[in-house]
Design an enzyme around this catalytic site. Structure first.
Site, mmCIF file in Angstrom:
data_model
loop_
_atom_site.group_PDB
_atom_site.id
_atom_site.type_symbol
_atom_site.label_atom_id
_atom_site.label_comp_id
_atom_site.label_asym_id
_atom_site.label_seq_id
_atom_site.Cartn_x
_atom_site.Cartn_y
_atom_site.Cartn_z
ATOM 1 N N HIS A 172 -30.478 45.321 -9.110
ATOM 2 C CA HIS A 172 -31.686 44.495 -9.077
ATOM 3 C C HIS A 172 -31.534 43.359 -8.068
ATOM 4 C CE1 HIS A 172 -34.201 46.274 -12.080
ATOM 5 N NE2 HIS A 172 -33.357 46.083 -13.076
ATOM 6 N N HIS A 232 -26.022 48.041 -12.719
ATOM 7 C CA HIS A 232 -27.481 48.114 -12.748
ATOM 8 C C HIS A 232 -28.090 46.753 -12.412
ATOM 9 C CE1 HIS A 232 -31.515 49.018 -14.560
ATOM 10 N NE2 HIS A 232 -31.442 47.733 -14.856
ATOM 11 N N GLU A 233 -27.559 45.693 -13.013
ATOM 12 C CA GLU A 233 -28.097 44.362 -12.761
ATOM 13 C C GLU A 233 -27.852 43.929 -11.317
ATOM 14 O OE1 GLU A 233 -30.100 43.157 -14.739
ATOM 15 O OE2 GLU A 233 -29.637 44.456 -16.440
ATOM 16 N N GLU A 280 -36.773 50.135 -12.623
ATOM 17 C CA GLU A 280 -35.653 50.405 -13.519
ATOM 18 C C GLU A 280 -34.945 51.700 -13.124
ATOM 19 O OE1 GLU A 280 -34.265 48.505 -15.619
ATOM 20 O OE2 GLU A 280 -35.758 46.910 -15.534
#
Length: 297
Positions: free
Chosen positions: A138, A134-135, A200
């Site tokens: 980003h 997930h990071e 998100e």
């Protein structure tokens, strides 16, 4: 688009700085505030990631670390970065029992990911992989530049507003002091405008693709939310303007929680990930339980 949004954000933050400077010191104060803001903008562009890591108490995990958990963590981040087609980011750890993580950096070549010791101790290796994916999403989506610059400047405006409230009353008077108090919520509003909640969901979806299983991240989000309510993150509590950088809201509800909250509902995120797993033909089952041996045992 991310770079353009960041320039707009820098201009807005500069305007707020100048307004506070005018209330405190008139034309001279506004001119001084402009010079300070210009210097901060340059600093934020090039160094805000380092400042954020330092303010959150992050320590880099060296390549040759003797800690087996941290060594495995670093290796897994490298594998995920390869899967995403990204340069390997720097890897940091934050010594706090609250499970959480964030990414920072102005571009993929200068990116860093950070996880708390609480995250590494509480989650399975698969769940940690889901969080790190997930990071990295980003980083790949170039969200980190806007997120990092916003955190630095919004925090600075909040401190400036507090300074002005206590030391600018002679110039501003009671009404001016009340007006100055409004600037901290304005900074929070800019955070909310600049950091869309949709990012998100996008990072969740892309992260699930990177790690290969949406259920790993879904299970991780549920554990992180429970842990964030039960444990305090002192670094985030001291710097609430940086809360939006974490994968889950790190604040425990001490007033600033609602003001700076930019995270969508965890239940909604988990539901979206479970739907994605169904579309990928992955069984709607929880992530594997923590192993009895090994780094995540």
């Amino acid at each position: 688009m991310g770079t353009a949004k960041t320039f707009i954000l820098l201009a807005a933050m500069t305007a707020i700085f100048m307004a506070i400077g005018f209330l405190v010191g008139g034309t001279v104060g506004m001119a001084i505030a402009f010079v300070v803001a210009a210097g901060m903008n340059v600093f934020a562009w090039w160094n805000s990631d380092k400042m954020v890591l330092r303010m959150q108490g992050a320590q880099e995990v060296p390549e040759g670390t003797s800690n087996p958990m941290l060594r495995a963590f670093r290796q897994d981040v490298a594998k995920l970065a390869d899967a995403a087609g990204l340069p390997q980011p720097k890897v940091y750890v934050i010594d706090t029992p609250q499970p959480n993580a964030f990414a920072t950096g102005r571009d993929p070549k200068n990116a860093a990911v950070a996880a708390t010791t609480g995250l590494l101790n509480m989650l399975t290796r698969e769940e940690v992989a889901g969080v790190m994916a997930h990071e990295l999403a980003h980083v790949q989506n170039r969200d980190t530049l806007t997120m990092t610059v916003t955190a630095t400047l919004a925090g600075a405006i909040g401190m400036l507003a507090n300074f002005a409230l206590f030391f600018g009353r002679e110039r501003a008077g009671l009404l001016g002091s009340i007006a100055i108090m409004i600037f901290a919520p304005m900074a929070a509003g800019l955070v909310q405008m600049a950091i869309s909640r949709s990012r998100e969901y996008e990072a969740d979806a892309r992260g699930a693709e990177i790690c290969g299983n949406p259920l790993w991240l879904a299970s991780a989000l549920e554990k992180i939310e429970r842990g964030a309510r039960a444990q305090i993150n002192p670094y985030a509590e001291r710097n609430p303007a940086m809360a939006h950088m974490y994968i889950s809201n790190p604040l425990n509800g001490r007033g600033a929680d609602n003001l700076f909250s930019t995270h969508p509902s965890t239940a909604n995120r988990v539901e979206a990930l479970r739907r994605m797993a169904g579309e990928m033909g992955i069984s709607n089952a929880p992530a594997p339980a923590a192993r009895s041996a090994g780094p995540w045992g």
